[in-house]
Design an enzyme around this catalytic site. Structure first.
Site, PDB file in Angstrom:
ATOM      1  N   ARG A  57       0.880  -1.212  -0.075  1.00 64.63           N
ATOM      2  CA  ARG A  57       0.018  -0.051  -0.019  1.00 64.63           C
ATOM      3  C   ARG A  57       0.755   1.162  -0.043  1.00 64.63           C
ATOM      4  NH1 ARG A  57      -4.855  -0.682   4.258  1.00 64.63           N
ATOM      5  NH2 ARG A  57      -4.876   1.486   4.095  1.00 64.63           N
ATOM      6  N   ASP A  59       1.902   5.338  -0.275  1.00 62.61           N
ATOM      7  CA  ASP A  59       1.373   6.301   0.305  1.00 62.61           C
ATOM      8  C   ASP A  59       1.219   7.426  -0.783  1.00 62.61           C
ATOM      9  OD1 ASP A  59       1.735   5.565   2.969  1.00 62.61           O
ATOM     10  OD2 ASP A  59       3.666   6.432   3.303  1.00 62.61           O
ATOM     11  N   ARG A 208      11.180   5.804   3.147  1.00 64.42           N
ATOM     12  CA  ARG A 208      11.716   7.230   2.874  1.00 64.42           C
ATOM     13  C   ARG A 208      12.448   7.930   4.244  1.00 64.42           C
ATOM     14  NH1 ARG A 208       5.709   9.296   2.266  1.00 64.42           N
ATOM     15  NH2 ARG A 208       6.678  11.516   2.577  1.00 64.42           N
TER      16      ARG A 208
END
Length: 280
Positions: A57, A59, A208
């Site tokens: 999933r 972002d 990230r």
């Protein structure tokens, strides 16, 4: 025989215009929402929505080149539409999301739980002039010179199975134990640095955050052993920045041989713990 057929979808999307993968309330545009709406339309299913399960999933703002999902369709719907479904979806979907393949999945396949790794790429440039305008939606500009060798040294201290709580946004009841299989960096001839990040799975914001820590090493703000020390501390460090999403792309999802799919799916559903050290 089951009255449903599990269908595997291979797809890609430009994440700039989406509020992430997962369908959301309030009318926000999502990848899942667009594909499910298109499926409902082209199969003439009226008020029935066939829900997608995805390998990873992503972002808001994150791209995908090699995303994988599955959907369970009634056998009669698949029989009626499967030969023309791909082309009809191409005509119905917006141009920033494409389904490239649709096929009946082998027994035991689960797009999420059968996966054995996900591979992401994060792209960044330290060119003092900025980012090529044609690449600005997929490459981060870092306005300090980056030492790639120092970043590689730092990356080696993060490989293996660890609790990545220091690099994840905590979710209630979810484990942050992951196995980081690869974290490599290469500077291309165009000056763009591509970080390849592969793991069995990722927790929220993990990639990230890892890139944010490596950039702090690359530009000299922290020594190469700092990301490893943050990992060992096991708590979020305010100095670890979650870099912007547009530099990140899900490149590929790996699966085992067909005969191992069901076993992998069962294994992946178990909550993980790290081995406990034994004394004496």
């Amino acid at each position: 025989m089951s009255d449903e057929v599990r269908v595997r979808l291979d797809l890609s999307y430009d994440g700039a215009g989406f509020s992430g993968w997962a369908r959301q309330a309030g009318g926000r545009r999502t990848v899942q929402g667009e594909i499910e709406d298109a499926l409902r339309t082209v199969t003439r299913s009226g008020g029935t929505t066939y829900e997608l399960t995805v390998a990873g999933r992503t972002d808001a703002g994150v791209h995908a080149r090699g995303q994988v999902a599955h959907v369970d369709l009634p056998r009669e719907v698949w029989a009626e539409h499967h030969t023309k479904l791909l082309k009809r979806l191409a005509g119905r979907l917006p141009r920033d999301v494409r389904v490239w393949a649709l096929r009946e999945a082998p027994p035991g396949f689960d797009a999420r739980f059968s996966a054995i790794w996900r591979r992401y790429a994060y792209r960044v440039t330290d060119n003092p002039g900025g980012v090529d305008p044609l690449l600005r939606g997929h490459v981060l500009w870092h306005d300090w010179p980056l030492d790639v060798d120092a970043m590689r040294t730092a990356a080696r201290g993060l490989l293996g199975e660890h609790d990545f709580a220091a690099y994840c946004k905590k979710r209630e009841g979810a484990t942050t134990i992951r196995t980081l299989q690869e974290l490599s960096l290469e500077r291309g001839g165009d000056g763009i640095i591509t970080a390849t990040v592969r793991a069995d799975a990722f927790c929220h914001n993990m990639v990230r955050s890892l890139i944010g820590a490596l950039l702090f090493v690359g530009d000299g703000h922290r020594p190469p052993d700092w990301p490893g020390k943050v990992l060992a501390a096991g708590v979020r460090d305010s100095a670890v920045h979650v870099v912007r999403p547009h530099g990140l792309t899900l490149e590929e999802v790996g699966y085992p041989a067909d005969e191992q799919l069901a076993a992998r799916s069962r294994e992946a559903r178990n909550k993980r713990t790290l081995p406990t050290a034994r004394c004496c």
